[in-house]
Design an enzyme around this catalytic site. Structure first.
Site, PDB file in Angstrom:
ATOM      1  N   SER A  81       0.833  -1.209   0.000  1.00 21.22           N
ATOM      2  CA  SER A  81       0.000   0.000   0.000  1.00 21.22           C
ATOM      3  C   SER A  81       0.865   1.255   0.000  1.00 21.22           C
ATOM      4  CB  SER A  81      -0.942  -0.007   1.199  1.00 21.22           C
ATOM      5  OG  SER A  81      -0.204   0.114   2.393  1.00 21.22           O
ATOM      6  N   ASN A 130      -0.249   8.056  -7.181  1.00 22.07           N
ATOM      7  CA  ASN A 130      -0.453   9.506  -7.197  1.00 22.07           C
ATOM      8  C   ASN A 130       0.470  10.193  -8.191  1.00 22.07           C
ATOM      9  OD1 ASN A 130      -2.314  10.941  -5.134  1.00 22.07           O
ATOM     10  ND2 ASN A 130      -1.612   9.075  -4.142  1.00 22.07           N
ATOM     11  N   ARG A 190       0.469   3.589  -3.258  1.00 25.25           N
ATOM     12  CA  ARG A 190      -0.163   4.894  -3.027  1.00 25.25           C
ATOM     13  C   ARG A 190       0.706   6.007  -3.622  1.00 25.25           C
ATOM     14  NH1 ARG A 190      -0.085   4.797   1.963  1.00 25.25           N
ATOM     15  NH2 ARG A 190      -2.114   3.826   2.284  1.00 25.25           N
TER      16      ARG A 190
END
Lengths: 280, 156
Positions: free
Chosen positions: A203, A211, A207
Site C-alpha cells: 500500500s 499519485n 499509493r
C-alpha cells in the site's frame, strides 16, 4: 516539439513511459530513476548539512532554522506514536520525508524539458537514435523506487518486531494473533499475518506511485493538447492557451499532493514501526 | 513498468542516505536544540531563583530594620529610665545635702547660743558682783568669793 510532433499521441505517451535502462529482464537498472534519486538524495543531504554544519546552541541562523523545524516536527511525529527507544526512527522518518518530497517536486518540472535535453545530449554526444533515448526524471513515478523504499520499510518492520517483542514473542504473535491460540486456527492466523505484513509495503509503494504516476500522465496529456496547436488559427490558440490554463490548474493542485504524499509515507512508516515494536 | 534490480539499488541508496542522516545531521541538530533548551531552562530557573533571592533579601532587610527599630525603642526606654533615676538620685542627694546643711546650721546656732549664754552668764556674774559690790559699798574680794560667784553664774 520537434521530435514529439512526428509521433502519434500514443507513441508520445509510451515513449515518455520508458525508462533509460541497462541490462535485460530482472537484472537491469533504470539509470534515470537511480540518477535522479541520487541527485535528490544529495540535494537533501546538502540542504540538511547546510543546517547541521556549524549548528550552535545559541541563536540559530539561516538553514539551521529550517532544518531544526524539520527535525523537531519529525521528532514530534515520532514521539506521538512510537513509544519505544526512538533511536534511528527519527532519522529514518526525516530521510523518507525529505527524499520523497524531493522526488515528487521533480514532477513539477515541465514534463518535456529534461527528457528533451537528454534526447539532444544522447543524440549529439553519444550518437544515439533520438527516438530511443528514454528518460524519466520522477523516481516516485517508478514502481522500483517506491517499492525500493517500502521494501526497506518492510525490512525495518520485521527488524523492529524482533527488537520489540523478541523472536519468541514475534513468533507467538504471528501464530496466535488475531484469532487465538487454537491449533486449528493457527493456519488462518499465519495467512492473515502474512497478508497484513505484505499489505503494508504494497500500500505504501502503490499509493505514492499511483499519485505521482497519474499526475505525470496528466501532465503528458496536457502537453499533448498543446501539441495539437499547428498554426495561428482559433483552434490552435484554444488548445495552446487551454494547455497553459490546465497545466497551471493541475500544477497548483499537485503542489498539495507533493508534500502530502511525502508526509503520508513518513507517517505510515512511523505508525508501522511503532505497531511492529509494541506488544498487542 | 516492470520490477527490476533498480529496486535493490534503491533500497541500498535509501540505506546510505539514512546512514548519512543518522551520522551527520540528526545528532548535530538534536544536540544543538537540546543544549539550547537546557540553556533557556537554566536561564528561566536562574531568573526564578533571582526573584526568590530578592524576596528573601527583602524579608531579611525588613527583619533587620524591625530589629533595629525595637532596639532603638529599647535604648530609648532604658535612657529614659536611667535619666529619671539620675534625676531621682540627684534629688535625694540634694535633699540629704540640704538636711546636712540644715543640721550644720542648727549645730552652729546651738553653739552660738551656748556661747552667747556663756558670755551672758559671765557678764551677769560680773554685773552681779559689781552690783553686790556697790550694794555692800566695799570691795569684795573677788578671789575669795569666786566659788560663790561661779555657783550663781551656773544657776543662771
Amino acid at each position: 516539439m520537434a521530435s514529439g510532433a512526428e509521433l502519434t499521441p500514443t507513441q508520445y505517451v509510451t515513449h515518455h513511459l520508458q525508462h533509460w535502462t541497462v541490462g535485460e529482464g530482472f537484472w537491469s537498472l533504470h539509470l534515470d530513476t537511480l540518477l535522479f534519486s541520487w541527485i535528490c538524495g544529495l540535494g537533501m543531504f546538502a540542504l540538511l548539512y547546510a543546517g547541521a554544519r556549524g549548528a550552535t546552541a545559541g541563536v540559530p541562523k539561516g538553514f539551521q532554522n529550517l532544518v531544526e523545524v524539520l527535525v523537531e516536527w519529525v521528532d514530534n511525529s515520532v514521539k506521538e506514536s512510537f513509544h519505544g527507544p526512538r533511536g534511528v526512527v527519527g532519522p529514518i522518518a526525516l530521510t523518507i520525508f525529505v527524499w520523497v518530497l524531493f522526488w515528487n517536486v521533480l514532477d513539477i518540472f515541465p514534463v518535456d524539458y529534461i527528457p528533451m535535453l537528454a534526447q539532444q545530449v544522447g543524440h549529439h554526444v553519444f550518437g544515439m537514435d533520438p527516438h530511443h533515448v528514454y528518460f524519466r526524471i520522477v523516481p516516485s513515478a517508478d514502481l522500483n523506487a517506491t517499492f525500493g523504499l517500502s521494501v526497506s520499510v518492510l525490512i525495518l518492520i520485521i527488524a523492529y518486531s524482533f527488537k520489540g517483542k523478541g523472536a519468541a514473542g514475534y513468533a507467538k504473535e504471528f501464530l496466535t494473533h488475531p484469532f487465538g491460540a487454537n491449533p486449528l486456527i493457527i493456519p488462518a492466523n499465519i495467512v492473515l499475518n502474512i497478508v497484513e505484513l505484505l499489505a503494508k509495503p504494497l500500500s505504501l509503494a502503490l499509493r505514492l506511485f499511483g499519485n505521482l504516476y497519474a499526475a505525470e500522465l496528466i501532465f503528458m496529456l496536457i502537453a499533448l493538447l498543446s501539441m495539437t496547436a499547428s498554426g495561428f488559427d482559433v483552434g490552435s490558440g484554444l488548445s495552446f492557451f487551454g494547455a497553459i490554463a490546465m497545466g497551471l490548474a493541475w500544477t497548483l493542485f499537485h503542489v498539495l499532493v507533493i508534500p502530502l504524499q511525502a508526509f503520508i509515507f513518513m507517517t505510515l512508516t512511523i505508525v508501522y514501526l511503532s505497531l511492529a515494536y509494541e506488544h498487542h | 513498468m516492470n520490477i527490476t534490480a533498480t529496486l535493490i539499488a534503491q533500497g541500498i541508496t535509501f540505506a546510505i542516505f539514512v546512514w548519512m542522516t543518522v551520522r551527520f545531521i540528526w545528532p548535530v541538530i538534536k544536540r544543538a536544540m537540546d543544549e539550547r533548551q537546557k540553556t533557556i531552562a537554566e536561564g528561566l530557573a536562574a531568573a526564578e531563583k533571582g526573584m526568590r533571592d530578592l524576596e528573601t533579601a527583602r524579608d531579611e532587610a525588613r527583619k533587620i530594620l524591625d530589629e533595629a527599630k525595637s532596639q532603638a525603642a529599647d535604648l530609648l526606654g532604658q535612657a529614659n529610665r536611667r535619666s529619671s533615676e539620675i534625676v531621682e538620685e540627684a534629688k535625694q542627694q540634694a535633699r540629704a545635702e540640704g538636711e546636712r546643711l540644715v543640721a550644720n546650721a542648727r549645730a552652729q546656732i546651738e553653739q552660738e547660743i551656748s556661747r552667747a549664754r556663756e558670755s551672758l552668764r559671765k557678764e551677769v556674774a560680773a554685773l552681779a558682783v559689781a552690783g553686790a559690790g556697790k550694794l555692800l559699798a566695799r570691795e569684795i574680794d573677788a578671789k575669795a568669793h569666786a566659788d560663790l560667784l561661779d555657783k550663781v553664774a551656773n544657776e543662771l
